[in-house]
Design an enzyme around this catalytic site. Structure first.
Site, mmCIF file in Angstrom:
data_model
loop_
_atom_site.group_PDB
_atom_site.id
_atom_site.type_symbol
_atom_site.label_atom_id
_atom_site.label_comp_id
_atom_site.label_asym_id
_atom_site.label_seq_id
_atom_site.Cartn_x
_atom_site.Cartn_y
_atom_site.Cartn_z
ATOM 1 N N ARG A 57 46.608 34.931 40.505
ATOM 2 C CA ARG A 57 46.256 35.273 41.891
ATOM 3 C C ARG A 57 44.904 35.955 41.995
ATOM 4 O O ARG A 57 44.258 35.912 43.041
ATOM 5 C CB ARG A 57 47.373 36.112 42.531
ATOM 6 C CG ARG A 57 48.488 35.242 43.069
ATOM 7 C CD ARG A 57 49.771 35.987 43.221
ATOM 8 N NE ARG A 57 50.420 36.154 41.929
ATOM 9 C CZ ARG A 57 51.399 36.996 41.678
ATOM 10 N NH1 ARG A 57 51.848 37.770 42.615
ATOM 11 N NH2 ARG A 57 51.923 37.052 40.480
ATOM 12 N N GLU A 63 57.411 45.225 29.839
ATOM 13 C CA GLU A 63 58.670 45.949 29.727
ATOM 14 C C GLU A 63 59.506 45.344 28.580
ATOM 15 O O GLU A 63 60.072 46.054 27.764
ATOM 16 C CB GLU A 63 59.422 45.865 31.052
ATOM 17 C CG GLU A 63 60.469 46.931 31.190
ATOM 18 C CD GLU A 63 61.124 46.911 32.553
ATOM 19 O OE1 GLU A 63 60.631 46.182 33.434
ATOM 20 O OE2 GLU A 63 62.131 47.604 32.720
HETATM 21 P P1 AMP Z 1 50.817 45.213 35.344
HETATM 22 O O1 AMP Z 1 50.201 44.703 34.088
HETATM 23 O O2 AMP Z 1 52.138 45.862 35.144
HETATM 24 O O3 AMP Z 1 49.858 46.104 36.127
HETATM 25 O O4 AMP Z 1 51.143 43.935 36.264
HETATM 26 C C1 AMP Z 1 50.163 43.353 37.017
HETATM 27 C C2 AMP Z 1 50.317 41.862 37.111
HETATM 28 O O5 AMP Z 1 51.673 41.471 37.313
HETATM 29 C C3 AMP Z 1 49.509 41.333 38.278
HETATM 30 O O6 AMP Z 1 48.800 40.179 37.838
HETATM 31 C C4 AMP Z 1 50.532 41.004 39.333
HETATM 32 O O7 AMP Z 1 50.244 39.764 39.923
HETATM 33 C C5 AMP Z 1 51.874 40.955 38.627
HETATM 34 N N1 AMP Z 1 52.892 41.841 39.261
HETATM 35 C C6 AMP Z 1 53.463 42.923 38.704
HETATM 36 N N2 AMP Z 1 54.373 43.486 39.518
HETATM 37 C C7 AMP Z 1 54.372 42.755 40.649
HETATM 38 C C8 AMP Z 1 55.089 42.842 41.896
HETATM 39 N N3 AMP Z 1 55.982 43.816 42.152
HETATM 40 N N4 AMP Z 1 54.822 41.912 42.854
HETATM 41 C C9 AMP Z 1 53.918 40.936 42.611
HETATM 42 N N5 AMP Z 1 53.215 40.798 41.464
HETATM 43 C C10 AMP Z 1 53.431 41.685 40.484
#
Ligand code: AMP
Length: 173
Positions: free
Chosen positions: A61, A98
């Site tokens: 995205r 996770e």
């Molecule tokens: P993180 O590495 O945990 O910061 O996760 C970020 C990535 O996971 C981004 O590319 C987001 O598109 C996706 N992502 C994580 N959590 C969500 C959520 N609750 N809703 C939509 N996309 C998420």
């Protein structure tokens, strides 16, 4: 456009893709011309081609927002992709999820040394993805000007993984 309108358009989908996750669905913003235009303007903010050389977006995205921002700024776009998708020489970075881990990659010649880079993704959650992307951009010699997110899940404190990089988000939960 006020940010509240963008916030109202985001669809919260409980338990997707797995139980316990509140998925922030941005597609209602993408499909509305006025909201998409307003979103891209807010993401670009005060940046200009005088201060930015390239926009880097994170798979997948981040590509949608990043390419539109690059066009608005009249600068180039660099994709940071999931491992195994880029055809040329790459650097890779792995980070913990996770459950398990993930690896992202960048072309070694994607950014010229010293180029000023804006990093963009749709959402900052735990910050693992963005921190790995920052490491890749530093490896290729980019100068990180700002990390920009449409949405930040503040309670997960992803910002703490992005020390030394200015972080900005349009909407915070
Ligand atoms: P993180 O590495 O945990 O910061 O996760 C970020 C990535 O996971 C981004 O590319 C987001 O598109 C996706 N992502 C994580 N959590 C969500 C959520 N609750 N809703 C939509 N996309 C998420």
């Amino acid at each position: 456009m006020v940010l509240d309108e963008l916030g109202d358009a985001i669809r919260n989908v409980p338990d997707f893709p797995e139980k316990g996750i509140q998925f922030k669905d941005i597609t209602p913003v993408l499909s509305d011309a006025r909201l998409l235009d307003g979103c891209i303007s807010h993401l670009v903010g005060e940046h200009s081609p005088d201060t930015i050389d390239v926009v880097a977006g994170i798979d997948a995205r981040g590509f949608i927002f990043g390419a539109a921002m690059a066009r608005e700024l009249s600068v180039g776009f660099v994709p940071i992709r999931k491992k195994g998708k880029l055809p040329w020489d790459t650097y890779e970075e792995s980070y913990d999820l996770e459950y398990g881990s993930n690896t992202i990659a960048i072309h070694k010649d994607a950014v010229l040394k010293g180029q000023r880079v804006l990093l963009v993704d749709d959402l900052l959650a735990t910050g693992g993805t963005a921190a790995a992307a920052v490491n890749l951009l530093k490896k290729v010699g980019g100068e990180l000007i700002e990390s920009i997110f449409f949405i930040e899940l503040g309670f997960l404190n992803g910002r703490s993984k992005l020390e030394n990089v200015p972080v900005r988000a349009l909407l915070k939960y």
